[in-house]
Design an enzyme around this catalytic site. Sequence first.
Site, PDB file in Angstrom:
ATOM      1  N   LYS A  34      15.289 -10.469  15.305  1.00 55.26           N
ATOM      2  CA  LYS A  34      14.809 -10.051  13.977  1.00 55.26           C
ATOM      3  C   LYS A  34      15.632 -10.735  12.878  1.00 55.26           C
ATOM      4  O   LYS A  34      16.687 -11.317  13.167  1.00 55.26           O
ATOM      5  CB  LYS A  34      14.935  -8.538  13.868  1.00 55.26           C
ATOM      6  CG  LYS A  34      16.365  -8.085  14.059  1.00 55.26           C
ATOM      7  CD  LYS A  34      16.487  -6.613  14.306  1.00 55.26           C
ATOM      8  CE  LYS A  34      17.947  -6.275  14.519  1.00 55.26           C
ATOM      9  NZ  LYS A  34      18.214  -4.857  14.523  1.00 55.26           N
ATOM     10  N   ARG A 147      17.629   8.356  12.337  1.00 57.53           N
ATOM     11  CA  ARG A 147      17.018   7.400  11.422  1.00 57.53           C
ATOM     12  C   ARG A 147      15.546   7.324  11.790  1.00 57.53           C
ATOM     13  O   ARG A 147      14.691   7.772  11.052  1.00 57.53           O
ATOM     14  CB  ARG A 147      17.733   6.048  11.557  1.00 57.53           C
ATOM     15  CG  ARG A 147      17.344   5.027  10.532  1.00 57.53           C
ATOM     16  CD  ARG A 147      18.141   3.746  10.713  1.00 57.53           C
ATOM     17  NE  ARG A 147      17.967   3.166  12.044  1.00 57.53           N
ATOM     18  CZ  ARG A 147      18.552   2.056  12.470  1.00 57.53           C
ATOM     19  NH1 ARG A 147      19.366   1.394  11.680  1.00 57.53           N
ATOM     20  NH2 ARG A 147      18.331   1.596  13.682  1.00 57.53           N
ATOM     21  N   TYR A 271      34.878 -18.803 -13.712  1.00 61.66           N
ATOM     22  CA  TYR A 271      34.322 -17.766 -14.592  1.00 61.66           C
ATOM     23  C   TYR A 271      35.285 -16.594 -14.732  1.00 61.66           C
ATOM     24  O   TYR A 271      35.820 -16.099 -13.738  1.00 61.66           O
ATOM     25  CB  TYR A 271      33.002 -17.241 -14.035  1.00 61.66           C
ATOM     26  CG  TYR A 271      31.863 -18.233 -14.161  1.00 61.66           C
ATOM     27  CD1 TYR A 271      31.405 -18.631 -15.418  1.00 61.66           C
ATOM     28  CD2 TYR A 271      31.252 -18.746 -13.028  1.00 61.66           C
ATOM     29  CE1 TYR A 271      30.360 -19.542 -15.532  1.00 61.66           C
ATOM     30  CE2 TYR A 271      30.205 -19.646 -13.128  1.00 61.66           C
ATOM     31  CZ  TYR A 271      29.762 -20.041 -14.381  1.00 61.66           C
ATOM     32  OH  TYR A 271      28.724 -20.924 -14.486  1.00 61.66           O
ATOM     33  N   MET A 319      27.727 -19.987  -8.253  1.00 57.22           N
ATOM     34  CA  MET A 319      26.452 -20.125  -7.541  1.00 57.22           C
ATOM     35  C   MET A 319      26.468 -21.312  -6.565  1.00 57.22           C
ATOM     36  O   MET A 319      25.977 -21.216  -5.445  1.00 57.22           O
ATOM     37  CB  MET A 319      25.311 -20.298  -8.540  1.00 57.22           C
ATOM     38  CG  MET A 319      23.946 -20.290  -7.882  1.00 57.22           C
ATOM     39  SD  MET A 319      22.620 -20.629  -9.026  1.00 57.22           S
ATOM     40  CE  MET A 319      22.540 -19.098  -9.947  1.00 57.22           C
TER      41      MET A 319
HETATM   42  C1  LIG Z   1      19.030  -4.947  15.777  1.00 57.99           C
HETATM   43  C2  LIG Z   1      18.734  -4.124  16.935  1.00 57.99           C
HETATM   44  C3  LIG Z   1      19.407  -4.335  18.144  1.00 57.99           C
HETATM   45  C4  LIG Z   1      20.521  -5.328  18.299  1.00 57.99           C
HETATM   46  O1  LIG Z   1      21.688  -4.846  17.699  1.00 57.99           O
HETATM   47  P1  LIG Z   1      23.065  -5.636  17.872  1.00 57.99           P
HETATM   48  O2  LIG Z   1      24.094  -4.674  17.420  1.00 57.99           O
HETATM   49  O3  LIG Z   1      22.979  -6.821  16.995  1.00 57.99           O
HETATM   50  O4  LIG Z   1      23.152  -6.008  19.297  1.00 57.99           O
HETATM   51  C5  LIG Z   1      19.009  -3.589  19.214  1.00 57.99           C
HETATM   52  N1  LIG Z   1      18.031  -2.670  19.121  1.00 57.99           N
HETATM   53  C6  LIG Z   1      17.381  -2.427  17.970  1.00 57.99           C
HETATM   54  C7  LIG Z   1      16.303  -1.410  17.928  1.00 57.99           C
HETATM   55  C8  LIG Z   1      17.711  -3.136  16.837  1.00 57.99           C
HETATM   56  O5  LIG Z   1      17.053  -2.905  15.710  1.00 57.99           O
END
Ligand SMILES: *Cc1c(COP(=O)(O)O)cnc(C)c1O
Length: 374
Positions: A34, A147, A271, A319
């Site tokens: 992801k 969650r 800055y 930046m």
């Molecule tokens: C992001 C995620 C993982 C992986 O988490 P890591 O800590 O990066 O290994 C696993 N399961 C779900 C549902 C996630 O959203």
Amino acid sequence: MKPAIATINSAALRHNIQLIKSFAPNQKLLAMIKANAYGQGLLPAAHILADQVDGFGVARLREALEIQETGYTGKILLVEGFFDREELLKTLSRRFDSVIHCYEQLELLEQVAKEWEEEQQKGFWKRKTKIYFPINVWLKIDTGMHRLGVHSEQVDEFYQRLKKCPLVENISFVSHFSRADELDCGYTEKQIATFEQATQAYPEHARSISASSGILYWKQAHYEWVRPGIIMHGISPHYEPITHLGFQPVMTLSSSLIAVRTHKAGEPVGYGGTWVSSKETKLGVIAMGYGDGYPRNAPEGTPVLINGRKVPIIGRVSMDMLTVDLGANSQDRVGDEAIFWGKDLLIEEVAKHIGVISYELITKLTPRVIFEYK
Ligand SMILES: *Cc1c(COP(=O)(O)O)cnc(C)c1O
């Protein structure tokens, strides 16, 4: 002279996958890619990993579509499931695996299944060309993260309704740890117990709860599927590096010195003039800024590696540039490489300095950074 570059070492990525397999030798691997594969590039990462893992996990439908459009035919799980009816229809036609974590998703799935069945009964000549497939559903159970997920006492209702749904092929159970990196806090044991208790009536169904920390530290909770994310990239899920376990950092973030300047005592830099030199020194200006995703709030003293030495960031990150104190005797020259993180300056050290987690550093790089895959 090169501007901001993220070099991705695909051999290190493959090496880390093999290492993960040694931690979880009897499990299937759902590689979590992801958020643009944790900022490393979704499609290149998917390409490197495709023959090494048993499936991919993403959090947005668009990422699943992009991976499938490259020709990948394996499993892709939507870890938050579909967000609306349109996404559900795509999930069904593309045959993605989907998490179901709430009543709204269950009801939508039942509704679409009902319409689908009715349409099937209308007969061939009236049927619209809707091609849906039953999908694999991962029922998300809230075991303590609070969650997403259904409560333990709702599991059976969801299970029975999914079981009845003609658009559901296979049901698995999934949950997520909230404190798996705190080995002695006692909370993970509770989550494991809750998960086992909630799923014990369905022993023939696969289970998954472990992400990176679970893989490294909670062997008793590996079940059938593990879901590695950050450790695939050789990065720790907390601040203590994991290179001593054999993991190799996959990304090197670097850029170049675009100016080396003598700087007099008493002169401020950048800055706000927040840093004033107490003595004469040489400053290096590096083509890396918050426009590349390097955090603007990186404090003075955050290390950057130049010619094998750690030099401190001074003044505010701009930046497109940031400045470092090279020291009065520095021999560094314009064009020399500056490394922000990689195998010789671990991202965990940088993250700790800045007060963010490594996950955030790598996912926030912007499209201006050039990615090179080796
Ligand atoms: C992001 C995620 C993982 C992986 O988490 P890591 O800590 O990066 O290994 C696993 N399961 C779900 C549902 C996630 O959203």
